[in-house]
Design an enzyme around this catalytic site. Structure first.
Site, mmCIF file in Angstrom:
data_model
loop_
_atom_site.group_PDB
_atom_site.id
_atom_site.type_symbol
_atom_site.label_atom_id
_atom_site.label_comp_id
_atom_site.label_asym_id
_atom_site.label_seq_id
_atom_site.Cartn_x
_atom_site.Cartn_y
_atom_site.Cartn_z
ATOM 1 N N GLU A 272 -8.563 56.648 42.162
ATOM 2 C CA GLU A 272 -8.422 57.746 43.123
ATOM 3 C C GLU A 272 -8.234 59.049 42.379
ATOM 4 O O GLU A 272 -7.149 59.352 41.935
ATOM 5 C CB GLU A 272 -7.270 57.495 44.105
ATOM 6 C CG GLU A 272 -5.950 57.103 43.476
ATOM 7 C CD GLU A 272 -4.903 56.763 44.504
ATOM 8 O OE1 GLU A 272 -4.298 57.684 45.076
ATOM 9 O OE2 GLU A 272 -4.704 55.563 44.724
ATOM 10 N N SER B 280 -8.196 65.766 52.630
ATOM 11 C CA SER B 280 -8.897 65.488 51.373
ATOM 12 C C SER B 280 -10.286 64.898 51.580
ATOM 13 O O SER B 280 -10.939 64.515 50.610
ATOM 14 C CB SER B 280 -8.076 64.513 50.514
ATOM 15 O OG SER B 280 -6.856 65.085 50.135
#
Length: 855
Positions: free
Chosen positions: A534, A621
């Site tokens: 991530e 995001s």
């Protein structure tokens, strides 16, 4: 070893061939779950229990009793959640997440099983619940499920009535930190911040009526069964040949021994039977359960891989009296065949699929993958919209985060050729005692249920490091339950550093994950594939183009908030810099050659990890927003991940007079030079891309008309171009509806959505329009509204603002078919009207064999 029959022959084989045609969706190898029933007639009947439940959002005494009066409860259909109204609804509280309802609730469903089923086996399957479910049939508790992640089932044979009404009652409980009933131990992953608390029956519910000698389901907890395992071996990719292996668990619950034969039809996407594998007769004693193994070398196979996700249906058939005798049971398994290898090192290392090195690139996604206004009760066809968009962005990887994702999400990645990292459950730390045992049990259930999925290449043992002993235990689980599936077990953040597991943990893992390049280990790099799990954690609202666009000039967030980029920043300099860190270090590429893949956080704006200080009502995001409208970031990731020349001008070209700004252009790695033109005149020429992808042109003065970016290769030849044009003032609204390809089902849970746009006199979307739109709905549906992330309480309202000239609203079909019309109005704009028609969804005595639609 079985015998392959190629092509199909015989009367029974012709029946299989004709019926299997219903499975085909064409040459792409896609199979529709609503038609994936067995082609061979047998004693197995699968009922869809999704429609027509009663629901109450409270704990009610004696609600399990068959005589209980639930007439005042809400009529709902599954998938259903009660958190569609209170998620994406407010700024973040001190708890770290928007406040949502967490409590016990009740569901009840009535149905009548045909008397002809008397004497057969009856099983229930729930594809999941968050966090616990106590299930009753006709007032008797048939089981308890508490893991909150995986599919689960119960044997209800002893409780159901045949030819009379039955009542299923489910007490679902999403209370935070609800402990395990038998031990009082909380489940480590039962936490709101990483595992959003969408309560209710948010996934499909099925009932299986089976003969007393039958193929089991892959549901270990409660049922203690493992289903059928299908996998290829000795794969010859260039020769299009592999050995197809079938390990089918068969149970005989007759009172006497039975001699049965297991066979398997390997059905192509076009409905043709590629091969039939027939095993030898097996005698099962009364009460015996046995794994029956078949295998056969099969030629002319098509293999599953990103870009070419070919799927087969392997139908296992259980017969008595030989392979052409009486068929007892038939069970279809949608799967794909592939070869996968996982190698460490900087030369020849990485992930290889079907003998080809593949750099994995894509997104880290919360397992719920929820939508604003709908929550986690998303019809599967909309999950497949995610698959379409992710595939079209040239991504080939999803790393599901913290807990196992849903069967619907994995069916999506199977279908669209997207490699999955599938976890079980944790909360960013190792565990001990009963909490560790719970994690092991959950991983076992995940392995058994999902091990036929070709898109899963990685099992994730933890979202943070675990000890070497625990890593070995998880790898041993993989070797026990998925020894031949071409998958690897690993963990995020382990390294040779003793504080993160040490070399023994790296040795025990089969791949290694990192986060933001933390805990990078040269020791691991030389021995295991490394996946960045991530990267890029910053955020930007879709509505905020840049510092020069109305109405959000100079976008400002609350105090101490670091995630405050404009869409231009987020999609341009930030995206290029963060992706290049891992792209530039890829195995078989430049740099120090450490990474086999990387996943950007996240895919869609989400309800967890939202923002405090009166900023936004969601985590921003995403490459797309919370209703899946693309951000500029989606386009730039599409370009950076493109295997062919591509280019994108970031932003729009409708500015106030006198604007001068830096224009950013994202180009794929094929491009070596970009020229920028305004109304045909060159205003910039850049041969020095930043981080391989980003070209910058400072001080470009806006002129009404067209801006064009032209990309050239190393030889100076034009290979790609893109343009954007100035639009006029908004004059009208436009509504565009979308439903599942088969239309909107009047099943009580299906969704249609409408895009609302503010357009100019030429019908072009006005990119800086941001104003209120009011909606009026008529017809048999409920209006769910849409979402404005900067405004608390925007969900489930009859109005919302456009953002960058567009937004999206949702309706939910009722059980009554008919025409549904939506009208949109806004001050100063011509109104718009659009309609959809919901189609009848028949249910008889509470039952239907029409299974949930995927696409």
């Amino acid at each position: 070893m079985g015998q392959a029959i190629e092509p199909a022959s015989g009367v029974r084989r012709r029946t299989v061939l004709a019926a299997a045609g219903a499975l085909a969706l064409g040459a792409a190898g896609l199979t529709r779950a609503d038609e994936a029933t067995a082609a061979t007639a047998s004693g197995r009947v699968v009922y869809n229990l999704n429609p027509d439940w009663r629901f109450v959002k409270q704990d009610v005494a004696n609600a399990q009793a068959p005589s209980f009066d639930d007439s005042a409860w809400a009529a709902v259909s599954v998938p259903h959640t009660f958190n569609d109204v209170d998620s994406f609804d407010d700024y973040i509280t001190s708890s770290g997440e928007s406040a949502v309802a967490m409590q016990p609730v009740w569901y009840r469903k009535r149905f009548t099983l045909p008397a002809a089923h008397a004497g057969q086996k009856v099983l229930l399957e729930f594809e999941g619940v968050r966090q616990a479910a106590t299930v009753y049939v006709n007032g008797t508790q048939v089981g308890l499920y508490e893991y909150g992640v995986t599919p689960f089932g119960f044997d209800i044979t002893g409780q159901v009535l045949f030819g009379a009404e039955n009542v299923i009652a489910v007490k679902a409980d999403n209370t935070k930190w609800r402990p395990e009933q038998s031990t009082g131990t909380a489940f480590q992953w039962d936490t709101r911040d990483f595992n959003p608390t969408y309560g209710g029956l948010t996934r499909n519910v099925r009932m299986y009526v089976l003969p007393r000698t039958y193929f089991t389901l892959p549901l270990y907890t409660n049922l203690r069964t493992v289903g059928t395992y299908v996998y290829p071996s000795v794969v010859n990719v260039s020769g299009a040949t592999a050995t197809v292996n079938v390990e089918a668990q068969v149970r005989n619950e007759q009172t006497s021994a039975r001699t049965v034969t297991v066979s398997a039809n390997v059905v192509q996407a076009d409905g043709q039977v590629r091969a039939t594998i027939t095993g030898s007769p097996v005698t099962l004693a009364a009460g015996q359960t046995q794994i029956v193994k078949l295998s056969q070398r099969i030629s002319q196979l098509r293999f599953w891989e990103p870009g070419r996700p070919y799927l087969y249906t392997v139908e296992v058939v259980l017969s008595e009296g030989g392979p052409d005798g009486t068929v007892l049971d038939a069970y279809p398994i949608v799967t794909g065949f592939r070869k996968a290898e996982f190698k460490g090192g900087t030369s020849g290392g990485g992930v290889h699929i079907n003998d080809k090195h593949v750099f994995l690139t894509g997104y880290a996604v919360r397992a719920t993958n929820e939508w604003a206004a709908i929550g986690a009760a998303v019809p599967e066809w909309m999950t497949h919209l995610d698959g379409e968009m992710i595939r079209d962005s040239n991504a080939n990887l999803i790393r599901w985060m913290h807990v196992a994702t849903t069967p619907a999400n994995i069916r999506m990645t199977d279908r669209y050729g997207i490699v999955s990292v599938q976890p079980a459950g944790d909360k960013e730390s190792d565990a001990t005692g009963r909490q560790w045992e719970q994690r092991v049990e959950l991983m076992r259930d995940v392995l058994i249920y999902f091990r036929n999925s070709p898109s899963i290449l990685f099992w994730e043992a933890g979202n943070n490091w675990i000890t070497a002993e625990h890593m070995r235990q998880m790898t041993d689980l993989r070797k026990t339950w998925d020894p031949n599936g071409g998958r690897a077990m690993g963990c995020r953040a382990i390294s040779d550093d003793s504080a993160y597991g040490g070399t023994a943990a790296v040795d025990a893992a089969e791949y290694v994950g990192t986060m933001l390049n933390r805990h990078y280990s040269a020791y691991a790099r030389d021995r295991k594939p490394i996946i960045e799990c991530e990267y890029t954690r910053d955020e930007a609202p879709r509505r905020v183009w840049d510092d020069y666009s109305p109405p959000d000039f100079g976008y400002v967030t609350g105090p101490d908030v670091t995630y405050h980029l404009t869409s231009e920043d987020f999609a341009g300099p930030h995206a290029a810099a963060t992706r290049y860190e891992f792209w530039g270090q890829r195995i078989q590429g430049p740099g120090d050659r450490r990474y086999s893949g990387a996943a950007a956080l996240v895919w869609a704006d989400s309800n967890q990890h939202g923002r405090q200080y009166n900023w936004e009502c969601a985590r921003l995001s995403g490459r797309v927003d919370a209703v899946r409208i693309p951000k500029e970031s989606l386009h730039t990731f599409r370009v950076m991940q493109s295997p062919t020349p591509d280019i994108h001008i970031i932003g729009h070209w409708t500015y106030p007079a006198g604007t001068a700004k830096t224009v950013y252009v994202m180009a794929s790695s094929h491009v070596r030079r970009v020229r920028l033109l305004v109304n045909g005149a060159q205003v910039g020429d850049d041969t020095s891309a930043t981080q391989d992808f980003l070209y910058s042109f400072a001080g470009v003065g806006w002129q009404s008309g067209t801006i064009t970016a032209v990309g050239y290769d190393a030889a100076g030849q034009e290979i790609v171009r893109a343009s954007k044009t100035t639009t006029g003032a908004a004059t009208a609204l436009r509504l565009t509806p979308r439903t599942a390809p088969g239309g909107l089902r009047a099943d009580g849970s299906d969704i249609a959505f409408f895009d609302v746009e503010a357009v100019d006199a030429q019908g072009r979307r006005m990119p800086t329009h941001q104003a209120r739109v009011d909606f009026t709905l008529t017809g048999p549906a409920a209006f769910l509204g849409g979402f404005n992330p900067g405004k608390p309480g925007s969900v489930h309202k009859p109005y919302l603002d456009t953002e960058a000239g567009v937004n999206r609203v949702f309706i939910r079909a009722s059980r009554t078919p008919g025409t549904i019309a939506l009208r949109a109005t806004a001050t100063g704009l011509t109104a718009a009207t659009a309609s959809v028609t919901s189609v009848s969804f028949a249910v008889t005595a509470g039952l239907t064999t029409r299974l949930p639609a995927t696409y």
